[in-house]
Scaffold this motif. Structure first.
Motif, PDB file in Angstrom:
ATOM      1  N   VAL A   1      50.025  58.204 115.940  1.00 33.07           N
ATOM      2  CA  VAL A   1      50.040  59.101 114.776  1.00 33.07           C
ATOM      3  C   VAL A   1      51.438  59.237 114.536  1.00 33.07           C
ATOM      4  O   VAL A   1      52.125  59.705 115.499  1.00 33.07           O
ATOM      5  CB  VAL A   1      49.046  60.288 114.696  1.00 33.07           C
ATOM      6  CG1 VAL A   1      49.326  61.009 115.969  1.00 33.07           C
ATOM      7  CG2 VAL A   1      49.097  61.045 113.526  1.00 33.07           C
ATOM      8  N   GLU A   2      51.983  59.205 113.368  1.00 31.04           N
ATOM      9  CA  GLU A   2      53.193  59.923 113.076  1.00 31.04           C
ATOM     10  C   GLU A   2      53.114  60.938 112.239  1.00 31.04           C
ATOM     11  O   GLU A   2      52.372  60.894 110.971  1.00 31.04           O
ATOM     12  CB  GLU A   2      53.843  58.633 112.272  1.00 31.04           C
ATOM     13  CG  GLU A   2      54.576  57.814 113.287  1.00 31.04           C
ATOM     14  CD  GLU A   2      55.346  56.677 112.471  1.00 31.04           C
ATOM     15  OE1 GLU A   2      55.769  56.810 111.171  1.00 31.04           O
ATOM     16  OE2 GLU A   2      55.301  55.606 112.893  1.00 31.04           O
ATOM     17  N   ILE A   3      53.532  62.218 112.492  1.00 35.96           N
ATOM     18  CA  ILE A   3      53.771  63.178 111.769  1.00 35.96           C
ATOM     19  C   ILE A   3      54.856  63.662 111.283  1.00 35.96           C
ATOM     20  O   ILE A   3      55.768  63.750 111.967  1.00 35.96           O
ATOM     21  CB  ILE A   3      52.936  64.535 112.255  1.00 35.96           C
ATOM     22  CG1 ILE A   3      51.588  64.157 112.983  1.00 35.96           C
ATOM     23  CG2 ILE A   3      52.647  65.752 111.442  1.00 35.96           C
ATOM     24  CD1 ILE A   3      50.881  65.226 113.847  1.00 35.96           C
ATOM     25  N   TYR A   4      55.083  63.596 109.764  1.00 34.46           N
ATOM     26  CA  TYR A   4      56.669  64.092 109.234  1.00 34.46           C
ATOM     27  C   TYR A   4      56.451  64.969 108.235  1.00 34.46           C
ATOM     28  O   TYR A   4      55.477  65.089 107.571  1.00 34.46           O
ATOM     29  CB  TYR A   4      57.329  62.725 109.067  1.00 34.46           C
ATOM     30  CG  TYR A   4      56.744  61.790 108.019  1.00 34.46           C
ATOM     31  CD1 TYR A   4      55.566  60.807 108.537  1.00 34.46           C
ATOM     32  CD2 TYR A   4      56.964  61.552 106.605  1.00 34.46           C
ATOM     33  CE1 TYR A   4      55.091  59.851 107.521  1.00 34.46           C
ATOM     34  CE2 TYR A   4      56.431  60.852 105.819  1.00 34.46           C
ATOM     35  CZ  TYR A   4      55.713  59.898 106.184  1.00 34.46           C
ATOM     36  OH  TYR A   4      55.029  59.167 105.422  1.00 34.46           O
ATOM     37  N   MET A   5      57.798  65.553 107.847  1.00 32.22           N
ATOM     38  CA  MET A   5      57.754  66.483 106.792  1.00 32.22           C
ATOM     39  C   MET A   5      58.615  65.892 105.837  1.00 32.22           C
ATOM     40  O   MET A   5      59.506  65.410 106.046  1.00 32.22           O
ATOM     41  CB  MET A   5      58.645  67.865 107.291  1.00 32.22           C
ATOM     42  CG  MET A   5      58.057  68.937 106.388  1.00 32.22           C
ATOM     43  SD  MET A   5      58.826  70.249 107.188  1.00 32.22           S
ATOM     44  CE  MET A   5      59.090  71.470 105.758  1.00 32.22           C
ATOM     45  N   THR A   6      58.129  65.932 104.585  1.00 28.64           N
ATOM     46  CA  THR A   6      58.926  65.308 103.541  1.00 28.64           C
ATOM     47  C   THR A   6      58.792  66.085 102.105  1.00 28.64           C
ATOM     48  O   THR A   6      57.833  66.936 101.881  1.00 28.64           O
ATOM     49  CB  THR A   6      58.692  63.847 103.291  1.00 28.64           C
ATOM     50  OG1 THR A   6      59.197  63.232 102.323  1.00 28.64           O
ATOM     51  CG2 THR A   6      56.757  63.762 103.007  1.00 28.64           C
ATOM     52  N   SER A   7      59.580  65.612 101.209  1.00 35.00           N
ATOM     53  CA  SER A   7      59.319  66.168  99.883  1.00 35.00           C
ATOM     54  C   SER A   7      58.125  65.535  99.002  1.00 35.00           C
ATOM     55  O   SER A   7      58.012  64.317  99.510  1.00 35.00           O
ATOM     56  CB  SER A   7      60.420  65.945  98.913  1.00 35.00           C
ATOM     57  OG  SER A   7      61.660  66.847  99.578  1.00 35.00           O
ATOM     58  N   LYS A   8      57.553  66.080  98.285  1.00 37.05           N
ATOM     59  CA  LYS A   8      56.480  65.612  97.318  1.00 37.05           C
ATOM     60  C   LYS A   8      57.204  64.204  96.536  1.00 37.05           C
ATOM     61  O   LYS A   8      58.409  64.440  96.280  1.00 37.05           O
ATOM     62  CB  LYS A   8      55.749  66.672  96.535  1.00 37.05           C
ATOM     63  CG  LYS A   8      54.816  65.937  95.969  1.00 37.05           C
ATOM     64  CD  LYS A   8      54.124  67.167  95.049  1.00 37.05           C
ATOM     65  CE  LYS A   8      52.863  66.766  94.096  1.00 37.05           C
ATOM     66  NZ  LYS A   8      52.482  67.786  93.301  1.00 37.05           N
ATOM     67  N   THR A   9      56.385  63.348  96.460  1.00 39.69           N
ATOM     68  CA  THR A   9      57.137  62.204  95.766  1.00 39.69           C
ATOM     69  C   THR A   9      56.165  61.641  94.831  1.00 39.69           C
ATOM     70  O   THR A   9      54.947  62.021  94.564  1.00 39.69           O
ATOM     71  CB  THR A   9      57.447  61.022  96.457  1.00 39.69           C
ATOM     72  OG1 THR A   9      56.320  60.574  97.329  1.00 39.69           O
ATOM     73  CG2 THR A   9      58.456  61.264  97.573  1.00 39.69           C
ATOM     74  N   MET A  10      56.961  61.093  93.667  1.00 42.21           N
ATOM     75  CA  MET A  10      56.101  60.290  92.565  1.00 42.21           C
ATOM     76  C   MET A  10      56.593  58.908  92.499  1.00 42.21           C
ATOM     77  O   MET A  10      57.817  58.582  92.739  1.00 42.21           O
ATOM     78  CB  MET A  10      56.497  61.075  91.329  1.00 42.21           C
ATOM     79  CG  MET A  10      55.573  60.603  90.327  1.00 42.21           C
ATOM     80  SD  MET A  10      56.045  61.276  88.685  1.00 42.21           S
ATOM     81  CE  MET A  10      57.431  59.919  88.348  1.00 42.21           C
ATOM     82  N   THR A  11      55.832  57.982  92.102  1.00 40.14           N
ATOM     83  CA  THR A  11      56.089  56.478  92.036  1.00 40.14           C
ATOM     84  C   THR A  11      56.132  56.252  90.613  1.00 40.14           C
ATOM     85  O   THR A  11      55.168  56.395  89.797  1.00 40.14           O
ATOM     86  CB  THR A  11      55.082  55.759  92.933  1.00 40.14           C
ATOM     87  OG1 THR A  11      54.871  56.374  94.190  1.00 40.14           O
ATOM     88  CG2 THR A  11      55.493  54.405  92.984  1.00 40.14           C
ATOM     89  N   LEU A  12      57.306  55.664  90.443  1.00 40.68           N
ATOM     90  CA  LEU A  12      57.434  55.341  88.983  1.00 40.68           C
ATOM     91  C   LEU A  12      56.750  54.034  88.699  1.00 40.68           C
ATOM     92  O   LEU A  12      56.767  53.088  89.418  1.00 40.68           O
ATOM     93  CB  LEU A  12      58.822  54.998  88.730  1.00 40.68           C
ATOM     94  CG  LEU A  12      59.925  56.146  88.807  1.00 40.68           C
ATOM     95  CD1 LEU A  12      61.299  55.690  88.796  1.00 40.68           C
ATOM     96  CD2 LEU A  12      59.513  57.219  87.774  1.00 40.68           C
ATOM     97  N   PRO A  13      56.247  53.650  87.435  1.00 45.05           N
ATOM     98  CA  PRO A  13      55.649  52.619  86.973  1.00 45.05           C
ATOM     99  C   PRO A  13      56.643  51.352  86.979  1.00 45.05           C
ATOM    100  O   PRO A  13      56.443  50.371  86.379  1.00 45.05           O
ATOM    101  CB  PRO A  13      54.850  52.773  85.838  1.00 45.05           C
ATOM    102  CG  PRO A  13      55.775  54.130  85.470  1.00 45.05           C
ATOM    103  CD  PRO A  13      56.156  54.623  86.219  1.00 45.05           C
TER     104      PRO A  13
END
Lengths: 529, 524
Positions: A410-422
């Motif tokens: 398992v990999e646990i990491y902290m990140t910013s919320k992201t949005m994927t562009l179309p």
């Protein structure tokens, strides 16, 4: 006689629609904003936003403002022509507030980082979250974090992980923990600096310190840490030679590589066998087991007198620094806080701490952020602490955790919320113009390639000339150097409330002009009478 | 020998000692053409006169020079070549810095050539310090002053144009055709035994060539700096203020106010021509423009209300802005510098700042008038109808102010949306302009309730202008530098503190008595 309920309603209505209520609300919001700007100047933008502008009490104040304006409007109907300015101003305010609500609710405000030639479609939003990735199953789950200003207790179990605390502003510091090993080990901290840079380096002999070890490649420097006693043998050893440290008698000895038993290892290359232990000096001073894990209890440790022709190699111990310079072996004594000059450009070394039988452990601690000249100088980091099977861990955006949990990777990491562009954007060129005769930038310009279902097209994005595509707007926000090239940061924005805000603004301004010019005429007539 | 002739001969002796070596050793610096020499510095071409003035006032932190800035700059630049023994002092205020440099506590000046020797220890001390406090900032400031001093004295700071003859095909006159090289390079290339006459000819030649081939725009700035329009305007305003107060006629007051208005129009137009942008992009220009706009608004409102008091109020505020521009150079620098990218070529920026600055002008009128009434009624109590009349005048100023302010805040939102992609981001500058609007809104709404009768309205209007000062200067001078790090040692913060103190003292002294109280005069 009207019913009591209706009387009460009248009373509430009268006080909410009244001027005094408006004055109170306006004053309270003003006060909150003043506090907000002062907090912002001390603790930075993010902290002020989390504490004031995006907090529930402030939203409540805004709600009461809307309520006050609406009731005031409601009470002044039926329509009177002379109040047209009043209607316009207050409807304008409500429209702007509605637009802002829509922006806050359905809008997107993030940033897109474009590295030269690398296509990207990921927009980062200013909201922290924890991702849990199971590489075997190719599955990712997200754990959301609150938008708090202070450290907040999570106290939640999620996928078997006991989340403990979220530290939105933190400092990762070195904690020295007592640890008795089978051999006398030491740990040291040094400061390297030249005219422009400085870097703190922590080194330790034990393999129990997860974040530190006896070997470090800082880029310009290759550092090898050892006990003082090994320094004696190091001088006599040939370049690239091996030395053992007998931890029981605290002595050192030169090793002849040719006389050692060498055996190939599928992952580690060549390893040496001494007294039934397998050593791989490139990797660890301790012998290694079949899983390549260090064996701490072994009485003999191994060191190599590294020699890289085009690199600066420094050998450090608690009280010495040694190096090869222009064919000569140079060894300097170190004492705490006293600066030693090294012969390369203007690199200096300053020993900061020495510890016996203590492990350096990195730990996050909540720290109030402090802003200076627009940048955070304290509390720059953030972290989440949690427990996995009764063991404590922490993660931060540049400190993820890879482990095994319930027999699964398992990999646990902290990140910013992201949005994927179309669609996809690629940075082709980043241009910067300077004011004549200076290095102050005069303009920035990103040339991007846009890929979508219709094919591809080229766009130039620069200050005041954003790219608009599928409702999203991309603005030139900033840049950073990456190697010899530049990466561009575009602020990415979707604002469904924009139209409402513009329309509201227009009628508000027109209304206030109408309102004040009408009142003026009234005054003139009364004075004429 | 009588006493007078003794003093006379002594002063001649002193003057000779002061000026003799320089005059003999480097008389090139006495030439007049130097003033208009073009120089490329901080991103634009300007006359040497302006650059010398800017860099020396940065270096010494005063205008305490024994001769003109151009001459001083020239002697400093030729210090090594012609061994002039010109000496300038750098001001040092911070007591810890004095202690570090071993300067006695009661001495606040030190010879720059002595300080420059200590550059290295200064650098290491800055490297050692981790806390961003006033001590470190003072050291960094001093270091950058010393670097400038070193650059000037080594002839590196003074760059001279060498113009390439324009290409046959492209006879475009652009800056690209100019190569700038340091004075020191020029001197080296001209070889040893270079006489001052030769150097002078060379400089005149390159200046003339630049003017002929590239542009003579920088000459306009020479005219601009020599005119001293700000000081002239200040004198004119003082004169018309005196006339307006002394003479009863309304017409005379209007005509006398027109004279300084014309002078300031020329000042603004020249600045626009030199900088090539709207005159509202730094503190100096906003102060100038608000005083100018305030005076125009005062004349408009005065015309509508047919009341001379507004002309007087407009002139008083105008005088204050001009005094600030003339005497507080440390805080509102008159330098013209290139803009940061986001502020360039933007219609919304110009309209939004113009609107805000005009609104500050209108609100300043209400503030001057309110304070005037408060003080006057304290000395000489007013009647109810007088209070009603003045509160109506203040109300009119507020109307102009708030409409312009609301428009400015909204246009600011549009500008931010246009440039950064967000309408509102709680940036301190925009938040403070909204705070100002809200404060005036609270007062205007309160005026319709029993909470704010006319006498309290005047009082609150006088107080509310402190929020304008906070939005205008406070955000830049107090909030931006961080309250904790720089404290009140900075000129701007000190000015604001003084302003707030004086205003609060006036409010306390005039509170309660003086203005007659009446029941709410609200009609709506």
């Amino acid at each position: 006689m009207r019913p009591l309920k209706s009387q009460l309603w009248d009373k509430i209505d009268r006080s909410i629609s009244g001027m005094k209520f408006a004055v109170v609300i306006i004053s309270l919001i003003t006060l909150a904003m003043i506090v907000g700007t002062v907090i912002e100047s001390y603790y930075g933008t993010s902290f002020a936003q989390r504490l004031i502008y995006r907090s529930v009490p402030f939203y409540l104040l805004e709600f009461f403002l809307v309520l006050s304006v609406s009731m005031a409007l409601f009470d002044r109907f039926p329509f009177k022509k002379r109040k047209i300015g009043f209607y316009m101003i207050h409807i304008g305010i409500l429209t702007i507030m509605a637009g802002s609500f829509l922006t806050g609710y359905a809008g997107i405000d993030g940033s897109l980082t474009l590295k030269p030639g690398e296509p990207s479609r990921t927009v980062r939003l200013d909201e922290d979250q924890v991702k849990i990735y199971y590489p075997d199953r190719q599955e990712t789950v997200t754990y959301h974090l609150p938008q708090s200003a202070f450290s907040s207790t999570l106290g939640q179990e999620f996928r078997g992980i006991q989340f403990e605390q979220y530290l939105p502003f933190a400092q990762i510091f070195v904690d020295w923990q007592e640890h008795i090993a089978t051999y006398p080990y030491s740990s040291s901290r040094y400061l390297f600096f030249d005219s422009g840079h400085s870097r703190e380096v922590t080194m330790t002999l034990t393999s129990k310190a997860k974040d530190y070890g006896p070997l470090l490649d800082t880029g310009p420097l290759l550092l090898a840490y050892m006990p003082d006693v090994v320094m004696k043998c190091l001088e006599e050893a040939p370049l690239g030679g091996l030395i053992t440290w007998d931890t029981v008698h605290n002595t050192c000895q030169l090793l002849d590589e040719k006389k050692l038993i060498q055996k190939p290892h599928p992952q580690a290359g060549t390893i040496f066998s001494i007294n039934q232990y397998d050593y791989f000096p490139q990797w660890s001073i301790h012998p290694i087991d079949q899983h390549l894990r260090p064996v701490e209890t072994a009485p003999h440790k191994i060191f190599r007198k590294f020699h890289k022709p085009n690199r600066i190699v420094l050998f450090l111990s608690p009280h010495f620094v040694a190096y090869q310079h222009e064919g000569k072996w140079i060894k300097n004594e170190l004492s705490l806080n006293e600066i030693v000059s090294l012969p390369w450009s203007d690199i200096h070394l300053r020993p900061l701490e020495n510890h016996e039988n203590k492990i350096p452990v990195l730990k996050p601690l909540y720290q109030l952020p402090i802003q200076n000249s627009g940048q955070l100088i304290q509390g720059k980091q953030k972290a989440v602490t949690f427990k996995l099977e009764e063991q404590s861990y922490w993660i931060s955006p540049d400190h993820p955790l890879q482990t095994q949990f319930k027999g699964e990777n398992v990999e646990i990491y902290m990140t910013s919320k992201t949005m994927t562009l179309p669609f996809e954007l690629t940075l082709q060129k980043f241009n910067m113009d300077f004011n004549p005769g200076t290095r102050q930038p005069a303009s920035y310009e990103s040339t991007v390639q846009l890929f979508d279902k219709q094919g591809h097209s080229q766009h130039k994005i620069y200050m005041n000339n954003p790219l608009k595509h599928q409702g999203l707007t991309f603005y030139q926000a900033s840049y950073f150097e990456i190697g010899n090239d530049y990466a561009s940061v575009l602020s990415t924005n979707l604002d469904p409330g924009r139209g409402l805000k513009y329309f509201g603004s227009l009628i508000l301004v027109l209304g206030s002009i109408v309102h004040f010019s009408r009142r003026k005429r009234q005054h003139m007539t009364t004075s004429e009478v | 020998m009588n006493f007078q002739s003794y003093i006379k001969s002594l002063s001649i002796l002193l003057l000779t000692i002061l000026f003799y070596p320089q005059v003999v050793q480097a008389d090139i610096c006495q030439s007049d053409f130097l003033e208009s020499m073009p120089i490329l510095r901080s991103g634009r071409v300007k006359p040497l006169m302006v650059h010398a003035n800017e860099s020396l006032s940065y270096l010494t932190k005063t205008s305490r020079l024994s001769m003109s800035p151009v001459k001083t700059y020239c002697y400093l630049s030729l210090k090594d070549t012609y061994q002039s023994d010109i000496k300038i002092d750098i001001r040092i205020d911070h007591s810890k810095v004095k202690e570090f440099l071993g300067i006695p506590k009661n001495q606040s000046w030190e010879d720059a050539s002595k300080l420059v020797m200590k550059g290295m220890i200064l650098q290491s001390e800055i490297g050692r310090l981790t806390a961003q406090d006033s001590y470190k900032k003072s050291l960094e400031q001093l270091l950058s002053q010393l670097i400038l001093y070193r650059n000037i004295t080594s002839g590196m700071d003074w760059v001279i144009p060498s113009v390439l003859t324009p290409n046959e095909e492209t006879s475009k006159k652009t800056l690209d055709q100019v190569q700038w090289s340091a004075l020191s390079e020029l001197i080296t290339s001209l070889g040893p035994n270079l006489t001052q006459e030769q150097l002078k000819d060379k400089l005149i030649q390159s200046a003339n060539h630049y003017t002929k081939i590239v542009s003579d725009k920088h000459l306009l700035e020479v005219t601009y700096s020599k005119l001293h329009l700000a000081s002239i305007s200040m004198f004119l305003v003082l004169l018309s203020l005196f006339i307006s107060i002394a003479l009863k006629s309304y017409q005379v007051a209007v005509i006398s106010a027109l004279v300084p208005l014309v002078a300031q129009t020329i000042l603004i137009v020249l600045r626009i021509m030199i900088s090539g942008r709207a005159p509202i992009t730094n503190m100096y220009e906003t102060v100038l423009f608000s005083g100018y706009g305030g005076l125009i608004l005062a004349m408009i409102i005065g015309h509508v209300k047919k009341d001379k008091i507004l002309i007087i109020v407009g002139l008083s505020y105008n005088l204050m802005t001009l005094m600030m521009m003339t005497f507080a150079k440390d805080m509102v620098s008159s330098d013209i510098n290139p803009l940061v990218p986001v502020l360039r070529d933007n219609f919304w920026l110009s309209t939004h700042v113009t609107s805000l600055i005009l609104s500050y002008g209108a609100l300043a009128l209400s503030w001057v008038l309110a304070n005037l009434i408060l003080i006057r009624s304290k000395i000489n109590p007013m009647t109810l109808s007088e209070v009603a009349h003045y509160s109506d005048l203040i109300h009119t100023c507020l109307k102009y102010g708030t409409v312009l302010l609301a428009a400015g805040v909204i246009l600011g939102g549009i500008w931010a949306d246009y440039s950064w992609g967000r309408f509102w981001g709680w940036d301190p500058k925009e938040t403070w302009s909204l705070i100002v609007l809200f404060i005036y809104m609270a007062i205007l709404h309160g005026k319709y309730t029993s909470w704010i009768p006319p006498h309290r309205f005047i009082f609150l209007t006088a107080a509310a202008f402190m929020s304008v000062m906070m939005a205008w200067f406070g955000v830049n001078y107090i909030l931006a530098s961080g309250l904790h790090s720089y404290g009140f040692s900075q000129g701007g913060a000190f000015f604001l503190a003084a302003f707030f103190t004086i205003q609060v003292v006036i409010l306390i002294l005039t509170a309660g008595r003086g203005l007659p109280k009446q029941k709410s005069s609200s009609t709506e």
